[in-house]
Design a protein around this motif. Sequence first.
Motif, mmCIF file in Angstrom:
data_model
loop_
_atom_site.group_PDB
_atom_site.id
_atom_site.type_symbol
_atom_site.label_atom_id
_atom_site.label_comp_id
_atom_site.label_asym_id
_atom_site.label_seq_id
_atom_site.Cartn_x
_atom_site.Cartn_y
_atom_site.Cartn_z
ATOM 1 N N ILE A 1 18.055 62.617 62.483
ATOM 2 C CA ILE A 1 17.977 63.575 63.766
ATOM 3 C C ILE A 1 19.348 63.876 64.627
ATOM 4 O O ILE A 1 19.298 64.794 65.087
ATOM 5 C CB ILE A 1 17.031 62.654 64.545
ATOM 6 N N VAL A 2 20.087 62.800 64.816
ATOM 7 C CA VAL A 2 21.145 62.971 65.663
ATOM 8 C C VAL A 2 22.156 63.846 64.837
ATOM 9 O O VAL A 2 22.769 64.794 65.503
ATOM 10 C CB VAL A 2 22.065 61.500 65.963
ATOM 11 N N GLY A 3 22.504 63.627 63.513
ATOM 12 C CA GLY A 3 23.467 64.672 62.957
ATOM 13 C C GLY A 3 23.155 66.042 62.828
ATOM 14 O O GLY A 3 23.994 66.805 62.974
ATOM 15 N N ASP A 4 21.574 66.326 62.695
ATOM 16 C CA ASP A 4 21.116 67.534 62.723
ATOM 17 C C ASP A 4 21.466 68.251 64.140
ATOM 18 O O ASP A 4 21.998 69.305 64.199
ATOM 19 C CB ASP A 4 19.800 67.767 62.312
ATOM 20 N N ARG B 1 24.222 71.422 64.658
ATOM 21 C CA ARG B 1 23.944 72.492 65.483
ATOM 22 C C ARG B 1 25.069 72.823 66.557
ATOM 23 O O ARG B 1 24.864 73.815 67.322
ATOM 24 C CB ARG B 1 22.664 72.134 66.467
ATOM 25 N N ARG B 2 25.784 71.751 66.889
ATOM 26 C CA ARG B 2 26.967 71.955 67.862
ATOM 27 C C ARG B 2 28.330 72.292 67.535
ATOM 28 O O ARG B 2 29.006 72.957 68.010
ATOM 29 C CB ARG B 2 26.911 70.842 68.716
ATOM 30 N N PHE B 3 28.509 71.614 66.398
ATOM 31 C CA PHE B 3 29.896 71.817 65.861
ATOM 32 C C PHE B 3 29.953 72.849 64.911
ATOM 33 O O PHE B 3 28.839 73.849 64.607
ATOM 34 C CB PHE B 3 30.257 70.542 64.890
ATOM 35 N N LYS B 4 31.287 73.479 64.958
ATOM 36 C CA LYS B 4 31.666 74.889 64.052
ATOM 37 C C LYS B 4 31.606 74.642 62.703
ATOM 38 O O LYS B 4 32.700 73.583 62.186
ATOM 39 C CB LYS B 4 32.770 75.288 64.778
ATOM 40 N N VAL C 1 37.165 66.572 62.599
ATOM 41 C CA VAL C 1 36.485 67.402 61.288
ATOM 42 C C VAL C 1 35.518 66.461 60.695
ATOM 43 O O VAL C 1 35.910 65.160 60.698
ATOM 44 C CB VAL C 1 37.229 67.989 60.354
ATOM 45 N N CYS C 2 34.209 66.900 60.543
ATOM 46 C CA CYS C 2 33.376 66.022 59.821
ATOM 47 C C CYS C 2 32.942 66.821 58.632
ATOM 48 O O CYS C 2 32.439 67.832 58.577
ATOM 49 C CB CYS C 2 32.122 65.881 60.755
ATOM 50 N N VAL C 3 32.739 65.674 57.510
ATOM 51 C CA VAL C 3 32.126 66.667 56.442
ATOM 52 C C VAL C 3 30.846 66.082 56.293
ATOM 53 O O VAL C 3 30.394 65.187 56.348
ATOM 54 C CB VAL C 3 32.965 66.130 55.231
#
Length: 153
Positions: free
Chosen positions: A52-55, A60-63, A88-90
Amino acid sequence: MTPDEFAAKVLPAIEAACQSNCLCAEPGFRKLLSFDFDDYGTGPVALADSEIVGDAIVLRRFKLVGKVEDPPIGFALRRYECPQCGAVCVAQFDEYSISMNRTVFRFESPGKAAESGLYLVGFRGFKREDFAKVTDFERTESQEEFLRSLGVV
């Protein structure tokens, strides 16, 4: 707490915190997002709080800055960049059946995840006995304690 209750009562506080103060460097935030059943030698298990938090935050917020070329078969890997700090997050998406999928978020930027994490909603998967193998996440009934663990309050 149900996923709908979490989305209505807890997620808004996390989203508001992300608007005013980036959480990417927070060890508890990283711990929650990085939940991966492969780390425990279990079958497919997802942590609803992480999903839920990741989504809401990463997807939704990160590019979106690109896909990982030549991912292993069955994986969808995408890179996302925080609009505030540039971390950066994968995101790794896996689908196991029509009713079971999961996404794991791993930061590439320097920083460390907490040794243990908290959750409010809990796990889902094919076999309940797999949940017991996860020893570094603990259930809490306190929304405040959960939010503190993420660096929100």
